[in-house]
Scaffold this motif. Structure first.
Motif, PDB file in Angstrom:
ATOM      1  N   VAL A 228       0.847  -1.194   0.000  1.00  0.00           N
ATOM      2  CA  VAL A 228       0.000   0.000   0.000  1.00  0.00           C
ATOM      3  C   VAL A 228       0.885   1.248   0.000  1.00  0.00           C
ATOM      4  O   VAL A 228       1.672   1.473   0.920  1.00  0.00           O
ATOM      5  CB  VAL A 228      -0.926   0.013   1.231  1.00  0.00           C
ATOM      6  N   MET A 229       0.733   2.071  -1.054  1.00  0.00           N
ATOM      7  CA  MET A 229       1.543   3.278  -1.181  1.00  0.00           C
ATOM      8  C   MET A 229       0.741   4.548  -0.871  1.00  0.00           C
ATOM      9  O   MET A 229       1.315   5.588  -0.572  1.00  0.00           O
ATOM     10  CB  MET A 229       2.120   3.373  -2.593  1.00  0.00           C
ATOM     11  N   ASN A 230      -0.589   4.467  -0.986  1.00  0.00           N
ATOM     12  CA  ASN A 230      -1.431   5.638  -0.695  1.00  0.00           C
ATOM     13  C   ASN A 230      -2.834   5.166  -0.363  1.00  0.00           C
ATOM     14  O   ASN A 230      -3.307   4.153  -0.908  1.00  0.00           O
ATOM     15  CB  ASN A 230      -1.472   6.598  -1.885  1.00  0.00           C
ATOM     16  N   VAL A 231      -3.514   5.885   0.540  1.00  0.00           N
ATOM     17  CA  VAL A 231      -4.868   5.533   0.962  1.00  0.00           C
ATOM     18  C   VAL A 231      -5.736   6.784   0.924  1.00  0.00           C
ATOM     19  O   VAL A 231      -5.342   7.836   1.438  1.00  0.00           O
ATOM     20  CB  VAL A 231      -4.885   4.953   2.396  1.00  0.00           C
ATOM     21  N   GLN A 232      -6.938   6.669   0.307  1.00  0.00           N
ATOM     22  CA  GLN A 232      -7.915   7.757   0.322  1.00  0.00           C
ATOM     23  C   GLN A 232      -9.244   7.205   0.819  1.00  0.00           C
ATOM     24  O   GLN A 232      -9.795   6.264   0.221  1.00  0.00           O
ATOM     25  CB  GLN A 232      -8.095   8.356  -1.077  1.00  0.00           C
ATOM     26  N   PHE A 233      -9.767   7.765   1.902  1.00  0.00           N
ATOM     27  CA  PHE A 233     -11.053   7.323   2.449  1.00  0.00           C
ATOM     28  C   PHE A 233     -12.185   7.985   1.680  1.00  0.00           C
ATOM     29  O   PHE A 233     -12.211   9.204   1.507  1.00  0.00           O
ATOM     30  CB  PHE A 233     -11.125   7.691   3.929  1.00  0.00           C
ATOM     31  N   GLN A 234     -13.161   7.181   1.211  1.00  0.00           N
ATOM     32  CA  GLN A 234     -14.272   7.691   0.409  1.00  0.00           C
ATOM     33  C   GLN A 234     -15.630   7.333   0.991  1.00  0.00           C
ATOM     34  O   GLN A 234     -16.620   7.229   0.271  1.00  0.00           O
ATOM     35  CB  GLN A 234     -14.173   7.146  -1.021  1.00  0.00           C
ATOM     36  N   GLY A 235     -15.702   7.104   2.297  1.00  0.00           N
ATOM     37  CA  GLY A 235     -16.971   6.783   2.931  1.00  0.00           C
ATOM     38  C   GLY A 235     -17.232   5.295   2.942  1.00  0.00           C
ATOM     39  O   GLY A 235     -16.895   4.588   3.887  1.00  0.00           O
ATOM     40  N   LYS A 236     -17.841   4.790   1.864  1.00  0.00           N
ATOM     41  CA  LYS A 236     -18.171   3.366   1.813  1.00  0.00           C
ATOM     42  C   LYS A 236     -16.992   2.508   1.384  1.00  0.00           C
ATOM     43  O   LYS A 236     -17.066   1.281   1.445  1.00  0.00           O
ATOM     44  CB  LYS A 236     -19.351   3.129   0.874  1.00  0.00           C
TER      45      LYS A 236
ATOM     46  N   PHE B 174      -6.720  -0.948   5.096  1.00  0.00           N
ATOM     47  CA  PHE B 174      -5.304  -1.264   5.256  1.00  0.00           C
ATOM     48  C   PHE B 174      -4.548   0.025   5.551  1.00  0.00           C
ATOM     49  O   PHE B 174      -5.007   1.120   5.203  1.00  0.00           O
ATOM     50  CB  PHE B 174      -4.738  -1.918   3.989  1.00  0.00           C
ATOM     51  N   GLN B 175      -3.397  -0.122   6.168  1.00  0.00           N
ATOM     52  CA  GLN B 175      -2.572   1.020   6.511  1.00  0.00           C
ATOM     53  C   GLN B 175      -1.502   1.248   5.440  1.00  0.00           C
ATOM     54  O   GLN B 175      -1.181   0.349   4.665  1.00  0.00           O
ATOM     55  CB  GLN B 175      -1.890   0.803   7.871  1.00  0.00           C
ATOM     56  N   LEU B 176      -0.981   2.449   5.414  1.00  0.00           N
ATOM     57  CA  LEU B 176       0.137   2.761   4.527  1.00  0.00           C
ATOM     58  C   LEU B 176       1.288   1.782   4.789  1.00  0.00           C
ATOM     59  O   LEU B 176       1.595   1.460   5.947  1.00  0.00           O
ATOM     60  CB  LEU B 176       0.586   4.194   4.796  1.00  0.00           C
ATOM     61  N   ASN B 177       1.864   1.281   3.711  1.00  0.00           N
ATOM     62  CA  ASN B 177       2.994   0.341   3.723  1.00  0.00           C
ATOM     63  C   ASN B 177       2.606  -1.092   4.082  1.00  0.00           C
ATOM     64  O   ASN B 177       3.479  -1.970   4.129  1.00  0.00           O
ATOM     65  CB  ASN B 177       4.109   0.811   4.670  1.00  0.00           C
ATOM     66  N   ASP B 178       1.310  -1.357   4.314  1.00  0.00           N
ATOM     67  CA  ASP B 178       0.884  -2.751   4.530  1.00  0.00           C
ATOM     68  C   ASP B 178       1.155  -3.577   3.283  1.00  0.00           C
ATOM     69  O   ASP B 178       0.999  -3.089   2.145  1.00  0.00           O
ATOM     70  CB  ASP B 178      -0.615  -2.820   4.837  1.00  0.00           C
ATOM     71  N   LYS B 179       1.499  -4.846   3.479  1.00  0.00           N
ATOM     72  CA  LYS B 179       1.609  -5.789   2.377  1.00  0.00           C
ATOM     73  C   LYS B 179       0.254  -6.468   2.177  1.00  0.00           C
ATOM     74  O   LYS B 179      -0.409  -6.838   3.147  1.00  0.00           O
ATOM     75  CB  LYS B 179       2.704  -6.816   2.655  1.00  0.00           C
ATOM     76  N   VAL B 180      -0.147  -6.614   0.917  1.00  0.00           N
ATOM     77  CA  VAL B 180      -1.481  -7.141   0.598  1.00  0.00           C
ATOM     78  C   VAL B 180      -1.379  -8.121  -0.566  1.00  0.00           C
ATOM     79  O   VAL B 180      -0.368  -8.165  -1.288  1.00  0.00           O
ATOM     80  CB  VAL B 180      -2.453  -6.000   0.217  1.00  0.00           C
ATOM     81  N   SER B 181      -2.464  -8.892  -0.741  1.00  0.00           N
ATOM     82  CA  SER B 181      -2.593  -9.739  -1.924  1.00  0.00           C
ATOM     83  C   SER B 181      -3.658  -9.140  -2.838  1.00  0.00           C
ATOM     84  O   SER B 181      -4.563  -8.439  -2.386  1.00  0.00           O
ATOM     85  CB  SER B 181      -2.997 -11.166  -1.530  1.00  0.00           C
ATOM     86  N   ILE B 182      -3.537  -9.420  -4.134  1.00  0.00           N
ATOM     87  CA  ILE B 182      -4.455  -8.865  -5.133  1.00  0.00           C
ATOM     88  C   ILE B 182      -5.002 -10.012  -5.974  1.00  0.00           C
ATOM     89  O   ILE B 182      -4.239 -10.819  -6.508  1.00  0.00           O
ATOM     90  CB  ILE B 182      -3.745  -7.851  -6.050  1.00  0.00           C
ATOM     91  N   GLN B 183      -6.338 -10.073  -6.076  1.00  0.00           N
ATOM     92  CA  GLN B 183      -6.992 -11.087  -6.893  1.00  0.00           C
ATOM     93  C   GLN B 183      -8.033 -10.422  -7.793  1.00  0.00           C
ATOM     94  O   GLN B 183      -8.509  -9.323  -7.498  1.00  0.00           O
ATOM     95  CB  GLN B 183      -7.690 -12.130  -6.015  1.00  0.00           C
ATOM     96  N   LEU B 184      -8.407 -11.113  -8.852  1.00  0.00           N
ATOM     97  CA  LEU B 184      -9.517 -10.672  -9.685  1.00  0.00           C
ATOM     98  C   LEU B 184     -10.817 -11.055  -8.992  1.00  0.00           C
ATOM     99  O   LEU B 184     -10.928 -12.145  -8.428  1.00  0.00           O
ATOM    100  CB  LEU B 184      -9.440 -11.333 -11.068  1.00  0.00           C
ATOM    101  N   ALA B 185     -11.812 -10.142  -9.013  1.00  0.00           N
ATOM    102  CA  ALA B 185     -13.087 -10.398  -8.342  1.00  0.00           C
ATOM    103  C   ALA B 185     -13.765 -11.634  -8.909  1.00  0.00           C
ATOM    104  O   ALA B 185     -13.611 -11.975 -10.085  1.00  0.00           O
ATOM    105  CB  ALA B 185     -13.998  -9.184  -8.493  1.00  0.00           C
ATOM    106  N   ALA B 186     -14.549 -12.314  -8.071  1.00  0.00           N
ATOM    107  CA  ALA B 186     -15.161 -13.595  -8.440  1.00  0.00           C
ATOM    108  C   ALA B 186     -16.023 -13.483  -9.691  1.00  0.00           C
ATOM    109  O   ALA B 186     -16.073 -14.401 -10.500  1.00  0.00           O
ATOM    110  CB  ALA B 186     -15.989 -14.124  -7.274  1.00  0.00           C
ATOM    111  N   GLY B 187     -16.703 -12.350  -9.856  1.00  0.00           N
ATOM    112  CA  GLY B 187     -17.555 -12.204 -11.032  1.00  0.00           C
ATOM    113  C   GLY B 187     -16.789 -12.174 -12.330  1.00  0.00           C
ATOM    114  O   GLY B 187     -17.324 -12.443 -13.399  1.00  0.00           O
ATOM    115  N   GLU B 188     -15.510 -11.826 -12.265  1.00  0.00           N
ATOM    116  CA  GLU B 188     -14.672 -11.765 -13.456  1.00  0.00           C
ATOM    117  C   GLU B 188     -13.827 -13.019 -13.614  1.00  0.00           C
ATOM    118  O   GLU B 188     -13.254 -13.259 -14.667  1.00  0.00           O
ATOM    119  CB  GLU B 188     -13.726 -10.550 -13.364  1.00  0.00           C
TER     120      GLU B 188
END
Length: 358
Positions: A303-311, A332-346
């Motif tokens: 995670v390099m940047n986070v913007q809160f948008q309500g929902k 997630f917090q800045l600098n957290d390590k995460v995994s990325i997947q394609l959404a189930a519908g796709e």
């Protein structure tokens, strides 16, 4: 009114504003012309209105030739209404007088409207939600009310086509949402074809029957809002409308292997356009990608940047392929390590317990 552009181009000196354009607009259709500044969308509108002549090609309205090089049917003979970005209200006329003006002065105003002028004024003001504002002057109106008056004036003479050039861009965000609904309501009530020029993807997607996406004087793609958003055909449309991440990798028929996954991650892409497959790209919108804790069966990122948008949160995630934009309700917090997947519908290919697709 049906409209045809056949091999239409427009040059201003050495600058080519439109390049050999072909387009059909159906009777009663709401067509949005979408693109960035300088793409040619306003030039197209001016050609439709009769303010400009094409450099090449022909324009037909109801199978009648209205423009070609050296000839253009005057605007007053085209039965058009126009709504401008800046309202263009006359300070010395009240609201009712603005609506009356085209009824009396447009040569193509139908006789039944001329004979029932007061009824038409009242009907149009009711249609745009200003039935009690006929005696007000422009300086007594809010921005949204001024735009309603501009729309009322444009439709008063019952035009065959309504041309709208960025009509909401000078309004604030809440007013724009309200005016979208008003314009859609007017379109439904009148059945008049609408050609709506905008650079705002949200306006085009929300309002139009079809969207024409333009870039550098060319048409990139024409389709329904769903087609344009979900099934972009070019890199420009994918990024400009869908805000897609163009993920690098390799294709095996309809299966995509993202770069850096060593073949352990595979995505189904039967609906991805051949343009992207030929270039080793997968267009993935921010809402098509899912974030989660790090694991061994997904693409890894940080995670390099986070913007809160309500929902939801909008993240910029750095991975081996570069930086991707992803929307997620998870925090997630800045600098957290995460995994990325394609959404189930796709994602139609599924892992089994030993990491083999079935």
């Amino acid at each position: 009114m049906s409209i045809q552009f056949i091999e239409v181009s427009k040059a201003f000196g050495s600058f080519q504003a439109l390049k050999s354009l072909n387009l059909t607009i159906d009777k009663g259709e709401f067509l949005a012309i979408l693109g960035p500044s300088g793409c040619g969308k306003t030039t197209l509108l001016r050609l439709l209105a009769g303010f400009e002549q094409p450099s090449t090609g022909e324009i037909y309205m109801n199978q009648t030739l209205v423009a070609k090089p050296g000839y253009s049917l005057p605007p007053e003979k085209r039965r058009i209404g126009m709504v401008f970005q800046a309202f263009a209200l006359w300070p010395h006329m009240n609201v009712a007088e603005h609506v009356r003006f085209p009824i009396r002065h447009h040569k193509e105003t139908p006789s039944h409207i001329r004979k029932n002028e007061q009824h038409r004024i009242a009907s149009v003001l009711q249609m745009v939600g200003l039935p009690e504002h006929g005696s007000r002057m422009p300086h007594e109106l809010s921005g949204g009310q001024k735009q309603r008056v501009a729309i009322a004036r444009a439709i008063a003479a019952e035009p065959s086509i309504l041309l709208m050039d960025e009509p909401l861009s000078s309004l604030d965000a809440m007013l724009r949402m309200d005016m979208r609904r008003e314009i859609q309501s007017v379109h439904r009530q009148t059945g008049t074809a609408v050609v709506y020029v905008t650079h705002d993807q949200g306006e085009a997607l929300a309002m139009a029957d079809r969207i024409v996406v333009m870039k550098d004087g060319n048409i990139e793609q024409v389709g329904t809002p769903q087609d344009i958003y979900l099934r972009p055909q070019t890199e420009f449309v994918a990024k400009f409308v869908s805000k897609a991440n163009l993920i690098r990798g390799r294709w095996h028929n309809d299966t995509f292997v993202p770069a850096g996954s060593d073949g352990t991650v595979q995505w189904s892409g039967s609906r991805v356009a051949s343009y992207f497959k030929s270039r080793g790209l997968y267009p993935a919108r921010p809402d098509q990608l899912l974030l989660g804790p790090p694991n061994q069966t997904s693409i890894q990122g940080k995670v390099m940047n986070v913007q809160f948008q309500g929902k939801e949160f909008i993240y910029h995630i750095r991975c081996e392929d570069g930086q991707w934009e992803i929307c997620s309700p998870l925090h997630f917090q800045l600098n957290d390590k995460v995994s990325i997947q394609l959404a189930a519908g796709e994602q139609h290919l599924k892992y089994n317990h030993i990491g083999v697709f079935t």
